[in-house]
Design an enzyme around this catalytic site. Structure first.
Site, PDB file in Angstrom:
ATOM      1  CB  SER A   5      -0.941   0.011   1.203  1.00  0.00           C
ATOM      2  OG  SER A   5      -0.208   0.348   2.360  1.00  0.00           O
ATOM      3  CE  LYS A   6      -0.038   7.961  -2.893  1.00  0.00           C
ATOM      4  NZ  LYS A   6      -0.867   8.655  -3.861  1.00  0.00           N
ATOM      5  NE  ARG A   7      -2.380   3.475   5.984  1.00  0.00           N
ATOM      6  CZ  ARG A   7      -3.326   2.893   6.683  1.00  0.00           C
ATOM      7  NH1 ARG A   7      -4.357   3.587   7.078  1.00  0.00           N
ATOM      8  NH2 ARG A   7      -3.272   1.610   6.971  1.00  0.00           N
TER       9      ARG A   7
ATOM     10  N   GLY B  92       4.064   2.687   2.357  1.00  0.00           N
ATOM     11  CA  GLY B  92       5.317   2.989   1.663  1.00  0.00           C
ATOM     12  C   GLY B  92       5.997   1.763   1.084  1.00  0.00           C
TER      13      GLY B  92
END
Ligand code: GLU
Length: 481
Positions: free
Chosen positions: A252-254, A256
């Protein structure tokens, strides 16, 4: 038949690891078949347009060693390769389908659709477009078109029977036709949907093998209906399971950990990322783990792609990274590590080439380098407990005594070289009848403030220079008093 594969990313600004792996497999497959690898930018979703995003795609692929034979910036006989530049060619194809009865105009408004969706959900049903506009007569349709009523064009999907196709990874796939919806082909703004554009473009670009994410597996029967309606040959499909963090969680982007750039920022090498990524979801059937791109191209085999999600294990990536770092030439390592040294050592006069020699085998990820070498720039605060070491036979008292012995020896060294420091210190230890460890251990602690260091006391003393070494030894003595 010449193999023609394509990588067709949407320019979102980031390269997802799953996307990068799709590109890699498509690239390897094309190259091993002496085929053609095509880059197509799928940017018909104008709302999602991100400036500079296509450059991210170009730079990432090239940086990873994948070059395309046809694409936006290199041209080719089947261009343009950016979908928004092709936008006028889709509507005539959609009209052809309308003529054939395989598609139809739909004038339902958003509000009407929402109402029907809500009603269906209230009945506990999944909403699927109800073919409302299919019953309009030719004249009614024409009248609305003439009056400029906004429309979309939809696929007229069958509602009975089954659709079957063969995927090269998943085998025979059969879907009941009543699970297919009358997907939109042309949107109100005149742009094609992905669902339509991918078929038109894959056909016009002569794509023989379509590799893409698993999320398209169940839509593929609808794409096949389009190919059949046009009388076009259906390509081979290779759907790829996702790249996941673990069995349940996506990257996920969150967190990283979703994008290629996340790992570059953390100090992973491109070669390590590419090598490891190849093995997330595919295996060579041998014990080999380290692959150059040429070796990958030879070894890659579509039949060995896994059906289950690929788990991207960061510890495994770190292992690959360390392997690649060890294989770097000293010059290449020095170049790569310099900015990481600079973060904590800029202007401190530390000899980088020597430090790089000491660090190369100990580096797993570049982002960990600063914390490993920061002590050279500034002596950290440390606990005197560090002086106590059973194997070295030292404790605080022994350390104090031995540092007092070695301080004047260090002060007397002319010409601060590693050899001079080594020879002088060793001679003094022997003359004093002490054990090496009992002197070198406290010396290392005093000048580094930590138990784990790249190099030992001699190397560190040389890197620090005479003045700083003496200062730190005196500081150590003060701590021990
Ligand atoms: N543009 C689509 C995506 O980024 C590509 C799917 C395909 O390869 O056909 O998901």
């Amino acid at each position: 038949m010449t193999v023609r594969t394509r990588f067709a990313p949407s320019p979102t600004g980031f390269m997802h690891l799953g996307g990068l792996r799709t590109a890699l497999y498509a690239y390897c497959f094309a190259r091993q078949n002496n085929g053609t690898f095509i880059l197509r930018i799928e940017d018909t979703d104008l709302e999602r347009y991100v400036p500079g995003a296509t450059e991210v795609i170009y730079d990432t692929l090239r940086g990873c060693g994948m070059t395309w034979d046809e694409g936006p910036d290199v041209g080719g006989d089947y261009g343009p390769y950016i979908q928004s530049e092709r936008k006028d060619l889709y509507l005539p194809y959609a009209r052809q389908l309308v003529e054939k009865g395989a598609a139809y105009y739909c004038f339902c408004t958003k509000e009407e659709l929402e109402e029907r969706r809500a009603a269906a959900e209230a009945r506990g049903e999944v909403f699927k477009y109800d073919k409302h506009c299919l019953s309009l007569s030719k004249e009614e349709v024409q009248a609305k078109l003439d009056a400029g009523v906004p429309y979309v064009i939809r696929l007229n999907a069958p509602t009975e029977g089954e659709s079957t196709y063969t995927d090269l990874v998943f085998g025979e796939m059969t879907f009941p036709n009543d699970s297919l919806d009358d997907m939109v082909l042309i949107k109100q703004d005149g742009m094609p949907t992905y669902n339509f554009a991918n078929v038109i473009d894959d056909h016009l670009m002569g794509i023989t093998h379509v590799m893409r994410g698993l999320e398209y597996l169940s839509s593929t029967p609808k794409y096949n209906l389009l190919y059949e309606a046009f009388g076009w040959e259906i390509p081979q499909y290779i759907h790829l399971p996702p790249v996941m963090r673990d069995e349940h969680r996506k990257l996920s982007k969150r967190d990283g950990d979703a994008f290629y750039s996340d790992f570059i920022d953390k100090g992973y090498l491109t070669e390590a990322i590419v090598n490891y990524l190849a093995l997330v979801g595919w295996n060579p059937g041998t014990e080999q783990e380290l692959f150059t791109m040429d070796e990958l191209i030879k070894a890659f085999d579509v039949r060995r792609i896994n059906k289950s999600p690929g788990i991207f294990d960061i510890n495994k990536l770190t292992w690959f990274n360390a392997e690649y770092i060890r294989k770097m030439s000293p010059e290449a390592y020095l170049e790569k590590v310099t900015p990481w040294f600079d973060r904590v050592l800029a202007g401190k006069g530390i000899n980088y080439p020597r430090l790089a020699q000491l660090m190369q085998d100990r580096t797993e990820i570049f982002s960990r380098v600063p914390e490993m070498v920061a002590f050279l720039g500034q002596l950290p605060d440390y606990d005197v407990e560090l002086y106590t070491h059973k194997k070295m036979k030292t404790d605080a008292a022994v350390s104090k005594e031995n540092l007092e012995m070695i301080l004047p020896v260090l002060e007397g060294i002319e010409g601060w070289s590693e050899t001079a420091i080594h020879d002088t210190v060793m001679a003094a230890i022997a003359a004093a009848g002490k054990k090496n460890g009992a002197v070198l251990w406290p010396l290392r602690i005093a000048i580094s403030g930590q138990a784990n260091t790249p190099g030992g006391a001699i190397e560190i003393a040389w890197l620090l220079g005479k003045e700083e070494t003496l200062r730190r030894v005196k500081d150590g003595l003060a701590r021990l008093s």
